[in-house]
Design a protein around this motif. Structure first.
Motif, PDB file in Angstrom:
ATOM      1  N   GLU A 181       0.835  -1.207   0.000  1.00  0.00           N
ATOM      2  CA  GLU A 181       0.000   0.000   0.000  1.00  0.00           C
ATOM      3  C   GLU A 181       0.868   1.255   0.000  1.00  0.00           C
ATOM      4  OE1 GLU A 181      -0.285  -2.457   2.120  1.00  0.00           O
ATOM      5  OE2 GLU A 181      -2.238  -3.392   1.662  1.00  0.00           O
ATOM      6  N   GLN A 182       1.968   1.235   0.777  1.00  0.00           N
ATOM      7  CA  GLN A 182       2.884   2.374   0.823  1.00  0.00           C
ATOM      8  C   GLN A 182       3.565   2.581  -0.536  1.00  0.00           C
ATOM      9  OE1 GLN A 182       4.754   4.173   3.976  1.00  0.00           O
ATOM     10  NE2 GLN A 182       2.547   4.377   4.172  1.00  0.00           N
ATOM     11  N   ILE A 183       3.947   1.486  -1.164  1.00  0.00           N
ATOM     12  CA  ILE A 183       4.589   1.572  -2.482  1.00  0.00           C
ATOM     13  C   ILE A 183       3.611   2.146  -3.505  1.00  0.00           C
ATOM     14  CG2 ILE A 183       5.547   0.217  -4.383  1.00  0.00           C
ATOM     15  CD1 ILE A 183       6.761  -1.656  -2.272  1.00  0.00           C
ATOM     16  N   GLU A 184       2.366   1.686  -3.465  1.00  0.00           N
ATOM     17  CA  GLU A 184       1.350   2.210  -4.381  1.00  0.00           C
ATOM     18  C   GLU A 184       1.188   3.720  -4.189  1.00  0.00           C
ATOM     19  OE1 GLU A 184      -2.031  -0.069  -3.294  1.00  0.00           O
ATOM     20  OE2 GLU A 184      -1.135  -1.969  -3.914  1.00  0.00           O
ATOM     21  N   ASP A 185       1.111   4.141  -2.922  1.00  0.00           N
ATOM     22  CA  ASP A 185       0.927   5.567  -2.632  1.00  0.00           C
ATOM     23  C   ASP A 185       2.131   6.394  -3.089  1.00  0.00           C
ATOM     24  OD1 ASP A 185      -1.527   5.011  -1.547  1.00  0.00           O
ATOM     25  OD2 ASP A 185      -0.858   5.061   0.544  1.00  0.00           O
ATOM     26  N   LEU A 186       3.339   5.859  -2.875  1.00  0.00           N
ATOM     27  CA  LEU A 186       4.535   6.603  -3.270  1.00  0.00           C
ATOM     28  C   LEU A 186       4.650   6.693  -4.788  1.00  0.00           C
ATOM     29  CD1 LEU A 186       7.001   8.159  -2.423  1.00  0.00           C
ATOM     30  CD2 LEU A 186       8.280   6.007  -2.269  1.00  0.00           C
ATOM     31  N   LEU A 187       4.320   5.610  -5.476  1.00  0.00           N
ATOM     32  CA  LEU A 187       4.332   5.651  -6.944  1.00  0.00           C
ATOM     33  C   LEU A 187       3.361   6.713  -7.465  1.00  0.00           C
ATOM     34  CD1 LEU A 187       4.450   1.833  -7.813  1.00  0.00           C
ATOM     35  CD2 LEU A 187       6.261   3.504  -8.191  1.00  0.00           C
ATOM     36  N   THR A 188       2.179   6.760  -6.878  1.00  0.00           N
ATOM     37  CA  THR A 188       1.205   7.781  -7.262  1.00  0.00           C
ATOM     38  C   THR A 188       1.737   9.171  -6.951  1.00  0.00           C
ATOM     39  OG1 THR A 188      -0.625   6.235  -6.827  1.00  0.00           O
ATOM     40  CG2 THR A 188      -1.168   8.584  -6.929  1.00  0.00           C
ATOM     41  N   PHE A 189       2.375   9.318  -5.797  1.00  0.00           N
ATOM     42  CA  PHE A 189       2.953  10.597  -5.374  1.00  0.00           C
ATOM     43  C   PHE A 189       4.017  11.069  -6.366  1.00  0.00           C
ATOM     44  CE2 PHE A 189       5.949  13.034  -2.601  1.00  0.00           C
ATOM     45  CZ  PHE A 189       5.069  14.024  -2.175  1.00  0.00           C
ATOM     46  N   MET A 190       4.759  10.120  -6.942  1.00  0.00           N
ATOM     47  CA  MET A 190       5.818  10.461  -7.892  1.00  0.00           C
ATOM     48  C   MET A 190       5.312  10.614  -9.319  1.00  0.00           C
ATOM     49  SD  MET A 190       9.134   8.221  -6.607  1.00  0.00           S
ATOM     50  CE  MET A 190       8.415   6.643  -7.066  1.00  0.00           C
ATOM     51  N   GLY A 191       4.023  10.374  -9.529  1.00  0.00           N
ATOM     52  CA  GLY A 191       3.471  10.527 -10.871  1.00  0.00           C
ATOM     53  C   GLY A 191       3.401   9.245 -11.669  1.00  0.00           C
ATOM     54  N   ALA A 192       3.630   8.090 -11.013  1.00  0.00           N
ATOM     55  CA  ALA A 192       3.562   6.800 -11.708  1.00  0.00           C
ATOM     56  C   ALA A 192       2.296   6.058 -11.279  1.00  0.00           C
ATOM     57  CB  ALA A 192       4.812   5.965 -11.413  1.00  0.00           C
ATOM     58  N   SER A 193       1.148   6.693 -11.486  1.00  0.00           N
ATOM     59  CA  SER A 193      -0.119   6.097 -11.058  1.00  0.00           C
ATOM     60  C   SER A 193      -0.449   4.837 -11.855  1.00  0.00           C
ATOM     61  CB  SER A 193      -1.257   7.119 -11.202  1.00  0.00           C
ATOM     62  OG  SER A 193      -1.328   7.610 -12.531  1.00  0.00           O
ATOM     63  N   GLY A 194       0.032   4.742 -13.086  1.00  0.00           N
ATOM     64  CA  GLY A 194      -0.193   3.535 -13.881  1.00  0.00           C
ATOM     65  C   GLY A 194       0.475   2.328 -13.257  1.00  0.00           C
ATOM     66  N   ALA A 195       1.713   2.510 -12.773  1.00  0.00           N
ATOM     67  CA  ALA A 195       2.431   1.420 -12.104  1.00  0.00           C
ATOM     68  C   ALA A 195       1.739   1.053 -10.795  1.00  0.00           C
ATOM     69  CB  ALA A 195       3.876   1.831 -11.840  1.00  0.00           C
ATOM     70  N   ALA A 196       1.232   2.066 -10.077  1.00  0.00           N
ATOM     71  CA  ALA A 196       0.515   1.807  -8.832  1.00  0.00           C
ATOM     72  C   ALA A 196      -0.729   0.971  -9.099  1.00  0.00           C
ATOM     73  CB  ALA A 196       0.139   3.127  -8.163  1.00  0.00           C
ATOM     74  N   LEU A 197      -1.451   1.303 -10.171  1.00  0.00           N
ATOM     75  CA  LEU A 197      -2.656   0.552 -10.534  1.00  0.00           C
ATOM     76  C   LEU A 197      -2.315  -0.875 -10.934  1.00  0.00           C
ATOM     77  CD1 LEU A 197      -5.705   0.639 -10.997  1.00  0.00           C
ATOM     78  CD2 LEU A 197      -5.266   1.434 -13.331  1.00  0.00           C
ATOM     79  N   GLU A 198      -1.181  -1.045 -11.585  1.00  0.00           N
ATOM     80  CA  GLU A 198      -0.742  -2.395 -11.972  1.00  0.00           C
ATOM     81  C   GLU A 198      -0.507  -3.261 -10.745  1.00  0.00           C
ATOM     82  OE1 GLU A 198       2.838  -4.536 -14.568  1.00  0.00           O
ATOM     83  OE2 GLU A 198       2.432  -2.390 -14.817  1.00  0.00           O
ATOM     84  N   ILE A 199       0.097  -2.685  -9.699  1.00  0.00           N
ATOM     85  CA  ILE A 199       0.324  -3.424  -8.457  1.00  0.00           C
ATOM     86  C   ILE A 199      -1.010  -3.773  -7.793  1.00  0.00           C
ATOM     87  CG2 ILE A 199       1.275  -3.297  -6.124  1.00  0.00           C
ATOM     88  CD1 ILE A 199       3.572  -1.678  -7.209  1.00  0.00           C
ATOM     89  N   MET A 200      -1.944  -2.830  -7.781  1.00  0.00           N
ATOM     90  CA  MET A 200      -3.263  -3.088  -7.200  1.00  0.00           C
ATOM     91  C   MET A 200      -3.955  -4.239  -7.909  1.00  0.00           C
ATOM     92  SD  MET A 200      -4.737   0.782  -6.675  1.00  0.00           S
ATOM     93  CE  MET A 200      -3.688   2.081  -5.999  1.00  0.00           C
ATOM     94  N   ASN A 201      -3.929  -4.214  -9.246  1.00  0.00           N
ATOM     95  CA  ASN A 201      -4.563  -5.284 -10.027  1.00  0.00           C
ATOM     96  C   ASN A 201      -3.879  -6.621  -9.776  1.00  0.00           C
ATOM     97  OD1 ASN A 201      -6.385  -3.511 -11.188  1.00  0.00           O
ATOM     98  ND2 ASN A 201      -5.112  -3.109 -12.982  1.00  0.00           N
TER      99      ASN A 201
END
Length: 305
Positions: A181-201
């Protein structure tokens, strides 16, 4: 291309924000590059896009730099550098550093708007960040030889809701996150929301797969248990018939035996549903055990002569 490279590509593709964010990004490249002092700034990377992005951010901040290509074709390294004395002085003044600091610390005055920290962290990741393929494990980290810089960076991330851990590895300071969850949030914070969504999926898929495996394993265990129990009962019935003792059994036991012989693959619960009049699972189980006990008693008498 690795997952880490995909993340960096996504960060580079985003809009960097206003001029203050460009300064913050350039400052991130300076802090986490190879060196940042009176000689200027040097950043080494294997990705030409990272070097080009660094040059772009410095240019937007009003500092000119150059890109050099080094190494062989098989191990190409791209160097972004600010070395011209006039540009170095301009850069140091811009970032509020002398270049002679005994220990590099983060100057928070380089963060003007609410998006500046995001730009700074993104540049830090482009310089020294890596993330493991989430199909194997969850791990995002930043590496730097500068101890106090990493401590300041840790405090900066904590101030924005993250909880990184700190360790040392082969002479480098490592700041890392392992909670997905922290990694997803940090990726989104850095502008990599696509990568964050990939981890969620991927997490949803893993959870579904694990549940399916647990159900399958449970069903397999139940089948094995049923087969084992059925085999013991059928063996007992066969022995009783062989010894001519089957016909002497009470009618309920003979009926239970016939039911088992006709349906060797069914569970006791399923067998009980076939009995007329209705019989509970425990009642049918008692009859099956009675058949096995009768056969065992007959075997014991036979052995004792």
């Amino acid at each position: 291309m690795s997952f880490s490279q995909d993340v960096k590509k996504e960060i580079i593709a985003r809009e960097a924000g206003g001029s203050c964010c460009a300064v913050a990004a350039a400052y991130g490249f300076a802090c986490f590059g190879k060196y940042f002092d009176t000689r200027g700034v040097v950043l080494h990377t294997e990705q030409i896009a990272v070097a080009q992005y660094a040059k772009k951010m410095f240019a937007r901040a009003g500092v000119a730099g150059k890109i050099y290509v080094k190494g062989s074709e098989e191990s190409r390294v791209y160097e972004f550098a600010v070395k011209e004395p006039g540009e170095v002085r301009r850069m140091l003044a811009l970032f509020g550093h002398t270049g002679e600091e005994p220990s590099l610390r983060i100057n928070s005055r380089n963060f003007t708007c609410e998006h500046c920290v995001s730009a700074f962290v993104s540049a830090a990741f482009l310089c020294c960040g890596t993330i493991t393929n989430p199909q194997r494990e969850y791990n995002l980290e930043f590496l730097s030889v500068r101890y106090n810089l990493i401590l300041d960076f840790e405090a900066l991330l904590m101030g924005h809701g993250f909880a990184p851990k700190h360790t040392r590895r082969k002479g480098s300071n490592v700041l890392y996150l392992k909670a997905s969850e922290q990694i997803e949030d940090l990726l989104t914070f850095m502008g990599a929301s696509g990568a964050a969504l990939e981890i969620m999926n991927l997490k949803v898929y893993k959870d579904f797969r694990n549940k399916a495996n647990r159900i399958t394993n449970c069903e397999t265990a139940n089948i094995d248990k049923t087969v084992s129990a059925s085999g013991q009962t059928l063996e007992a019935i066969a022995y009783l018939k062989k010894r001519g003792a089957f016909e002497t059994l009470p009618a309920p036991l003979r009926e239970a035996a016939a039911l088992r012989e006709q349906n060797p693959d069914l569970s006791l619960k399923e067998l009980a549903g076939l009995v007329r009049p209705p019989l509970s699972k425990s009642g049918l189980s008692h009859r099956m055990k009675k058949l096995e006990q009768t056969a065992e008693s007959l075997k014991e008498r036979t052995r004792n002569g």
